[in-house]
Design an enzyme around this catalytic site. Structure first.
Site: not given
Ligand SMILES: *Cc1c(COP(=O)(O)O)cnc(C)c1O
Length: 458
Positions: A170, A265, A293
């Site tokens: 994701y 990511d 995060k």
């Molecule tokens: C949480 C998350 C996102 C999205 O971040 P948001 O601050 O919710 O937009 C993208 N990539 C990964 C791996 C994530 O865990």
């Protein structure tokens, strides 16, 4: 007693409840239920982010009133040991005094200027000083924004259009990445959300994790068209699909050979597995990294970074446009600075990871002793309860959807006993430095009791 429980659930759930009555009386959720009813009149589904709606578990969402350390309290006054930790950002736990004080201090001077402040330099220095994989950064306001911008930069830099992603990873709600595999090994994605033009999905190639053949095929079929491959090097949004280092190494090599950029990511793994995240953990050098995060200490911050050369393509230096009214917001920067300063202290990760490993391993031992079909996958201070007897799960399609029935019961039993975990069996849990050994011991007992119930009730 059953009647009063019934009132808190929908008709369908009431039927399910009759089939799986709770092991312990349900906690009172009257205030939360009232707030939720109200929220449904304001927001679609009553929430501002879908997973919060408790669709995959029993009952309705708990409205949280406050948090302190590893504990949270809901509107009805129930107290929980929290393993959601705001979905990862709160690695120091709730209401950390250092973070709170720094934010409070900054706020005295105003909230936002839309002009540079020294705080941006301070947070960037803290990050770059401890990370040999990155030379320059850009701050944004969420993980999604970081990924979206990184993808644009990769396309602008390589002058190619296609992006390759992995099924089960994701990357936020970026249009071109809300795409799932179609049929076949190497496929153009199919959109996984309404509202995304098919032509966008056509620019995204989706392959399974842990599959070298699929990657090779994709690079053959789309030769010189792939701008970037994006992966969660520690896939933690669809279970915890830990990859082998050799696979990530292979990915690095195939990207290099084909002149595609490798984007890690690290919105979850960044600052969770240390300052160098999964890149440092596996010793693999990505071309670009995205953060979110933890980087914002609980406030909305994201970032993307790369070499100075790649980053020079971003405006105003380069031709790839990306901007933000509240980017580098001083209050958010302050929370990030305060939190990362704590993480930079020697021994921080060693201590946290040791606690987390002990926690996960002892739950695993308990499950094995009782012959329960449960695996506790973990890395650093991330863990995932998988109701399975498989030794490893590396691909999204290796997760048995039927196992989620057990998770639902488990989740309800945990809540009723004062342990809060994310309301979906596909979500991982997080341990913070505020979880003391005693808290973890208490949580373990609760988990054991709940597992006993889950496996007794079949
Ligand atoms: C949480 C998350 C996102 C999205 O971040 P948001 O601050 O919710 O937009 C993208 N990539 C990964 C791996 C994530 O865990």
């Amino acid at each position: 007693m059953f009647d009063s429980i019934k009132k808190r659930f929908t008709a369908v759930e009431t039927e399910e409840l009759a089939a799986h009555p709770a092991g312990k009386a349900d906690i009172s959720r009257e205030k939360s239920a009232e707030l939720y009813a109200k929220a449904k009149t304001y927001f679609p589904g009553g929430v501002n982010s879908p997973v919060r709606a408790f669709k995959s578990v029993y009952g309705t969402p708990l409205f949280i009133q406050k948090g302190d350390g590893c504990h949270i309290w809901d509107a009805d006054g129930n107290q929980f040991i929290d393993f959601c930790c705001s979905w990862g950002p709160l690695i120091l736990g709730h209401n950390n005094p250092k973070v709170r004080e720094k934010v409070t201090e900054t706020i005295q001077n105003g909230m936002s200027f839309g002009a540079p402040t020294a705080l941006e330099n301070e947070l960037a220095e803290l990050i770059l000083k401890h990370n040999k994989y990155l030379q320059k950064l850009r701050f944004v306001s969420s993980g999604t924004e970081a990924v979206m911008s990184a993808i644009r930069l990769a396309r602008g830099y390589t002058k190619r259009d296609k992006i390759l992603k992995f099924e089960g990873c994701y990357h936020g709600h970026v249009d071109s990445l809300l795409v799932k595999a179609g049929s076949g090994l190497v496929t153009f994605g199919e959109t996984s959300s309404a509202g995304i033009p098919k032509s966008f999905a056509d620019e995204t190639i989706v392959v399974p994790l842990n599959d070298r053949e699929a990657l090779k095929l994709a690079f053959e079929e789309f030769k010189d068209q792939i701008a970037a491959v994006i992966i969660e090097p520690v896939p933690a949004n669809n279970g915890l699909l830990l990859q082998e280092k050799e696979f990530l190494q292979f990915l690095r090599e195939i990207c290099t050979v084909n002149k595609a950029l490798l984007i890690f990511d690290e919105v979850i793994s960044g600052f969770r597995l240390g300052f160098e995240g999964a890149a440092g953990y596996y010793q693999i050098s990505p071309d670009m990294v995205t953060y979110g995060k933890i980087i914002g200490g609980g406030l909305p911050v994201g970032a993307y970074g790369a070499s100075a050369e790649i980053m020079s393509n971003i405006s105003p230096e380069g031709t790839v446009y990306q901007a933000g009214t509240l980017s580098g917001n001083p209050v958010a920067m302050s929370a990030g600075i305060a939190q990362l300063s704590e993480l930079a202290k020697s021994g921080f990760y060693k201590e946290l990871n040791a606690k987390a490993a002990e926690f996960a391993d002892s739950i695993q031992r308990y499950a094995m002793a009782k012959s329960y079909k449960l695996k506790v996958f973990h890395i650093g201070s991330i863990f995932w309860f998988a109701f399975t007897d498989k030794e490893s799960i590396k691909r999204a399609d290796e997760i048995d959807p039927a196992s989620m029935e057990k998770f639902k019961i488990f989740h309800r039993e945990l809540l009723n006993r004062g342990v809060y975990i994310g309301p979906s069996g596909y979500e991982v849990g997080f341990i913070s430095s505020a979880h003391t050994k005693i808290d973890l011991e208490k949580a373990k007992r609760t988990i054991f009791e709940s597992l006993d119930f889950v496996f007794r009730s079949k």
